[in-house]
Design an enzyme around this catalytic site. Sequence first.
Site, PDB file in Angstrom:
ATOM      1  N   ASP A  67      33.563  39.939 -18.590  1.00 47.74           N
ATOM      2  CA  ASP A  67      32.312  39.155 -18.440  1.00 47.74           C
ATOM      3  C   ASP A  67      32.133  38.090 -19.650  1.00 47.74           C
ATOM      4  O   ASP A  67      32.878  38.174 -20.622  1.00 47.74           O
ATOM      5  CB  ASP A  67      31.246  40.177 -18.331  1.00 47.74           C
ATOM      6  CG  ASP A  67      31.233  41.103 -19.340  1.00 47.74           C
ATOM      7  OD1 ASP A  67      31.987  41.251 -20.427  1.00 47.74           O
ATOM      8  OD2 ASP A  67      30.764  42.141 -19.225  1.00 47.74           O
ATOM      9  N   ASN A 136      22.520  52.305 -18.956  1.00 44.54           N
ATOM     10  CA  ASN A 136      21.886  52.517 -17.525  1.00 44.54           C
ATOM     11  C   ASN A 136      23.081  52.679 -16.730  1.00 44.54           C
ATOM     12  O   ASN A 136      22.901  52.593 -15.551  1.00 44.54           O
ATOM     13  CB  ASN A 136      21.107  51.172 -17.107  1.00 44.54           C
ATOM     14  CG  ASN A 136      21.869  50.042 -17.535  1.00 44.54           C
ATOM     15  OD1 ASN A 136      23.171  50.143 -17.423  1.00 44.54           O
ATOM     16  ND2 ASN A 136      21.440  48.786 -16.993  1.00 44.54           N
ATOM     17  N   GLU A 143      24.964  45.547 -12.985  1.00 38.49           N
ATOM     18  CA  GLU A 143      23.618  46.382 -13.266  1.00 38.49           C
ATOM     19  C   GLU A 143      23.365  47.620 -12.294  1.00 38.49           C
ATOM     20  O   GLU A 143      23.691  47.202 -10.915  1.00 38.49           O
ATOM     21  CB  GLU A 143      22.598  45.478 -13.616  1.00 38.49           C
ATOM     22  CG  GLU A 143      23.147  44.565 -14.734  1.00 38.49           C
ATOM     23  CD  GLU A 143      22.611  45.106 -15.984  1.00 38.49           C
ATOM     24  OE1 GLU A 143      22.610  46.536 -16.059  1.00 38.49           O
ATOM     25  OE2 GLU A 143      22.779  44.317 -17.046  1.00 38.49           O
TER      26      GLU A 143
HETATM   27  C1  F6R Z   1      31.112  44.481 -22.380  1.00 37.89           C
HETATM   28  C2  F6R Z   1      30.491  44.767 -21.156  1.00 37.89           C
HETATM   29  C3  F6R Z   1      29.539  46.049 -21.154  1.00 37.89           C
HETATM   30  C4  F6R Z   1      29.893  47.093 -22.277  1.00 37.89           C
HETATM   31  C5  F6R Z   1      28.643  48.105 -22.169  1.00 37.89           C
HETATM   32  C6  F6R Z   1      28.617  48.871 -23.448  1.00 37.89           C
HETATM   33  O1  F6R Z   1      32.191  43.500 -21.965  1.00 37.89           O
HETATM   34  O2  F6R Z   1      30.953  44.482 -20.089  1.00 37.89           O
HETATM   35  O3  F6R Z   1      29.514  46.573 -19.844  1.00 37.89           O
HETATM   36  O4  F6R Z   1      31.081  47.564 -22.186  1.00 37.89           O
HETATM   37  O5  F6R Z   1      27.389  47.437 -22.333  1.00 37.89           O
HETATM   38  O6  F6R Z   1      28.345  48.178 -24.572  1.00 37.89           O
HETATM   39  P1  F6R Z   1      28.792  49.018 -25.942  1.00 37.89           P
HETATM   40  O7  F6R Z   1      30.099  49.272 -26.040  1.00 37.89           O
HETATM   41  O8  F6R Z   1      28.035  47.871 -27.088  1.00 37.89           O
HETATM   42  O9  F6R Z   1      27.806  50.208 -26.186  1.00 37.89           O
END
Ligand code: F6R
Length: 243
Positions: A67, A136, A143
């Site tokens: 992303d 979440n 999401e």
């Molecule tokens: C990152 C991504 C997100 C993260 C998720 C966890 O490229 O796509 O889905 O993997 O938000 O984030 P952290 O590792 O910072 O807790």
Amino acid sequence: MIIYKAADYHDMSRKAANIISAQIIMKPDCVLGLATGSSPVGTYKQLIEWYEKGDLDFSKVTSINLDEYKGLSPDSDQSYRYFMNNNLFDHINIDKSRTFVPNGLESDARKACNDYNNIIANSGGIDLQLLGLGHNGHIGFNEPGEAFEKETHCVNLTESTIEANKRFFASEADVPRQAYTMGIKNIMQAKKILVIVSGESKAAILKEVLYGPITPAVPASILQLHNDVTIVADEAALSLIPQ
Ligand code: F6R
């Protein structure tokens, strides 16, 4: 699904890096699906260390990130392209022209997403997709409530994701409100999936993801249906799961 219990973040990172290394050694021209965020930083550090020791060769690897924020340029230090260069690509012998991140500067969302789906298709498919887990239950920026059958698309970030990601920005107002993300369909098409999860704050969502109902309300719950998923989580993240 295989679940590896790691002692802590460091141990999780080593175990995940071992799995990624095995993939690169078994298939030097593999396609890695990569993630940003706090979870993979230690994994990338470990991969860099093994590359520096001469144990890993990234010269034939292709990478495709999950992303990117819409509106951020690759030079912005909050962009995911910048993160990847800084945390991994600048320190290994990967050919940068074979490292892909959605184009945050493409304002035509349909074009940005079609281009990215074509990149994934033309790569021959992702051999190993690395994922972090959102509080979440999101994976990539898929999401809660997103349809499982989506490919790369433009999303409006939820308040909880903006809140979680504001730590990387000067203020909450600076966090972009939209992003381009691979869809659940792209993720589920990866041949192998590796999920890394650390910390007590992820314990409740990890339990739901692994043992709760499969529902778009918990996007990562769809991983229960993939036939090659490895979870590497530390003790704190696994603390609500009966051993
Ligand atoms: C990152 C991504 C997100 C993260 C998720 C966890 O490229 O796509 O889905 O993997 O938000 O984030 P952290 O590792 O910072 O807790």
